[in-house]
Design a protein around this motif. Structure first.
Motif, PDB file in Angstrom:
ATOM      1  N   GLY A 126      36.649  37.133  33.907  1.00 24.82           N
ATOM      2  CA  GLY A 126      36.396  37.782  35.136  1.00 24.82           C
ATOM      3  C   GLY A 126      36.596  39.338  35.226  1.00 24.82           C
ATOM      4  O   GLY A 126      35.874  39.999  35.956  1.00 24.82           O
ATOM      5  N   GLU A 127      37.848  39.712  34.556  1.00 25.83           N
ATOM      6  CA  GLU A 127      37.981  41.190  34.698  1.00 25.83           C
ATOM      7  C   GLU A 127      37.307  41.933  33.830  1.00 25.83           C
ATOM      8  O   GLU A 127      36.876  43.084  34.169  1.00 25.83           O
ATOM      9  CB  GLU A 127      39.650  41.399  34.102  1.00 25.83           C
ATOM     10  CG  GLU A 127      39.938  42.759  34.292  1.00 25.83           C
ATOM     11  CD  GLU A 127      41.449  42.979  33.989  1.00 25.83           C
ATOM     12  OE1 GLU A 127      41.594  44.106  33.339  1.00 25.83           O
ATOM     13  OE2 GLU A 127      42.340  42.172  33.988  1.00 25.83           O
ATOM     14  N   ARG A 128      36.647  41.308  32.569  1.00 18.66           N
ATOM     15  CA  ARG A 128      35.905  41.880  31.766  1.00 18.66           C
ATOM     16  C   ARG A 128      34.657  42.321  32.565  1.00 18.66           C
ATOM     17  O   ARG A 128      33.890  43.374  32.262  1.00 18.66           O
ATOM     18  CB  ARG A 128      35.576  40.999  30.493  1.00 18.66           C
ATOM     19  CG  ARG A 128      36.844  41.026  29.602  1.00 18.66           C
ATOM     20  CD  ARG A 128      36.579  40.571  28.263  1.00 18.66           C
ATOM     21  NE  ARG A 128      35.700  39.344  27.868  1.00 18.66           N
ATOM     22  CZ  ARG A 128      36.032  38.113  28.073  1.00 18.66           C
ATOM     23  NH1 ARG A 128      37.245  37.855  28.162  1.00 18.66           N
ATOM     24  NH2 ARG A 128      35.211  37.366  27.781  1.00 18.66           N
ATOM     25  N   PHE A 129      33.952  41.113  33.304  1.00 20.03           N
ATOM     26  CA  PHE A 129      32.950  41.288  33.958  1.00 20.03           C
ATOM     27  C   PHE A 129      33.093  42.363  34.944  1.00 20.03           C
ATOM     28  O   PHE A 129      32.125  43.297  35.230  1.00 20.03           O
ATOM     29  CB  PHE A 129      32.359  40.111  34.544  1.00 20.03           C
ATOM     30  CG  PHE A 129      31.166  39.620  34.322  1.00 20.03           C
ATOM     31  CD1 PHE A 129      30.040  40.289  35.024  1.00 20.03           C
ATOM     32  CD2 PHE A 129      30.572  39.062  33.374  1.00 20.03           C
ATOM     33  CE1 PHE A 129      28.650  40.111  34.953  1.00 20.03           C
ATOM     34  CE2 PHE A 129      29.346  38.541  33.154  1.00 20.03           C
ATOM     35  CZ  PHE A 129      28.211  39.161  33.869  1.00 20.03           C
ATOM     36  N   ASP A 130      34.320  42.262  35.711  1.00 23.13           N
ATOM     37  CA  ASP A 130      34.514  43.696  36.971  1.00 23.13           C
ATOM     38  C   ASP A 130      34.602  44.808  36.097  1.00 23.13           C
ATOM     39  O   ASP A 130      33.783  46.021  36.573  1.00 23.13           O
ATOM     40  CB  ASP A 130      35.860  43.317  37.462  1.00 23.13           C
ATOM     41  CG  ASP A 130      36.196  42.152  38.303  1.00 23.13           C
ATOM     42  OD1 ASP A 130      34.831  41.443  38.746  1.00 23.13           O
ATOM     43  OD2 ASP A 130      37.178  41.673  38.741  1.00 23.13           O
ATOM     44  N   ARG A 131      34.939  44.866  34.999  1.00 21.81           N
ATOM     45  CA  ARG A 131      35.081  46.370  34.248  1.00 21.81           C
ATOM     46  C   ARG A 131      33.617  46.612  33.886  1.00 21.81           C
ATOM     47  O   ARG A 131      33.325  47.704  33.992  1.00 21.81           O
ATOM     48  CB  ARG A 131      35.902  46.351  33.064  1.00 21.81           C
ATOM     49  CG  ARG A 131      37.478  46.256  33.701  1.00 21.81           C
ATOM     50  CD  ARG A 131      38.279  46.040  32.321  1.00 21.81           C
ATOM     51  NE  ARG A 131      39.760  46.184  32.409  1.00 21.81           N
ATOM     52  CZ  ARG A 131      40.386  47.494  32.585  1.00 21.81           C
ATOM     53  NH1 ARG A 131      40.000  48.482  32.464  1.00 21.81           N
ATOM     54  NH2 ARG A 131      41.601  47.356  33.021  1.00 21.81           N
TER      55      ARG A 131
END
Length: 311
Positions: A126-131
């Motif tokens: 999820g954080e990778r996608f946010d980044r």
């Protein structure tokens, strides 16, 4: 047959020097392929990977000066590998060095082992996608800004950047996004991408994902023809069955398995027939995953036997 564009795509982390990649890029250019793409990985998925990885943007910068017509790109740059500001500079510089021949593929990153091997943080999905989304905001903002650029985000902050250098292509190189996510990926593509790619899937999976992306493009108020739809497939082509079998053996794949998993296997006439349902599903551009970089005759067989028929 609607497929009009064929591109060469290599995986150098599996074992390839810069010289190997240069030879493939120059051969692809001479044979009329529209682009040379390479992966962005630092660890081999199988085998020893010797002589070791090469950096994608260092490689493409060099190829920009050793080719003259073929387009150059990544399938795909990992957003986990580079901060967005330096990445914007690298891509803009290579675009300038190539006189505007860069296509920019970017994704969230997925291969944990290479992050662990080279001290690269690997946050949850999820954080990778946010980044990734925030990087796209910053990259396009830096490339498009007419003055200074600032960004206040959750993961990145940009303060009064001069937003230089600018890429040769304005407002920026074509952006490629891909994958199979059913909701967020199509929305991200509709917001930022010029091309959407589905790698190594069946025609049914490709068609379903293309439909989701087309729906997101329409919902975003974009013209239907503003998105190019593409797919990647491993290639094992030959003038006869014996040559096809030899090429499958050279990349450690069973011929029957390849015939199940890629349309780019067989003699040229077979491949043209096998591509028909993919063209009908909307694939307009095909990336040939070339795994034996020493076999330059393979590129010629495909260009002379398949591409020539479809022009």
């Amino acid at each position: 047959m609607a497929i009009v564009d064929f591109r060469v795509f290599v995986e150098p982390q599996q074992g390839a020097s810069y010289a190997d990649q240069l030879a493939v890029a120059q051969a692809a250019e001479a044979l009329g392929y529209s682009a040379f793409f390479r992966s962005d990985h630092y660890v081999a998925m199988s085998g020893d990977g010797l002589p070791g990885p090469t950096d994608s943007w260092v490689t493409l910068g060099a190829l920009a000066r050793e080719t003259s017509r073929i387009r150059l790109g990544t399938m795909v740059t990992s957003a986990t590998f580079r901060h967005p500001g330096p990445l914007a500079i690298s891509v803009a510089q290579v675009d300038d060095m190539s006189d505007g021949r860069v296509d920019f593929g970017i994704g969230a990153g997925w291969f944990a082992k290479e992050h662990e091997a080279y001290a690269i943080p690997f946050p949850p999905l999820g954080e990778r996608f946010d980044r990734l989304e925030e990087q796209l905001e910053i990259l396009t903002g830096l490339w498009s800004a007419t003055g200074t650029f600032s960004h206040a985000g959750r993961h990145y902050t940009v303060t009064d950047s001069p937003a230089l250098p600018k890429p040769a292509q304005r407002p920026h190189p074509p952006i490629i996004i891909g994958g199979l996510g059913p909701t967020r990926t199509p929305r991200l593509a509709a917001r930022f991408a010029d091309e959407f790619n589905v790698p190594f899937c069946t025609v049914e999976v490709i068609a379903a994902q293309f439909d989701r992306v087309a729906g997101a493009v329409a919902a975003a108020g974009r013209a239907a023809d503003s998105m190019t739809y593409s797919a990647c497939f491993v290639v094992a082509a030959g003038r006869d069955d014996a040559e096809v079998t030899r090429r499958a053996d050279a990349i450690g794949r069973e011929l029957d398995e390849l015939r199940t998993n890629t349309p780019l296997v067989g003699t040229p006439n077979e491949i043209v027939d096998r591509l028909t349902p993919f063209a009908e599903a909307g694939v307009a551009r095909v990336y040939l995953q070339v795994l034996d970089l020493a076999d330059l005759d393979h590129l010629e067989v495909f260009a002379d036997g398949v591409i020539r028929q479809l022009r």
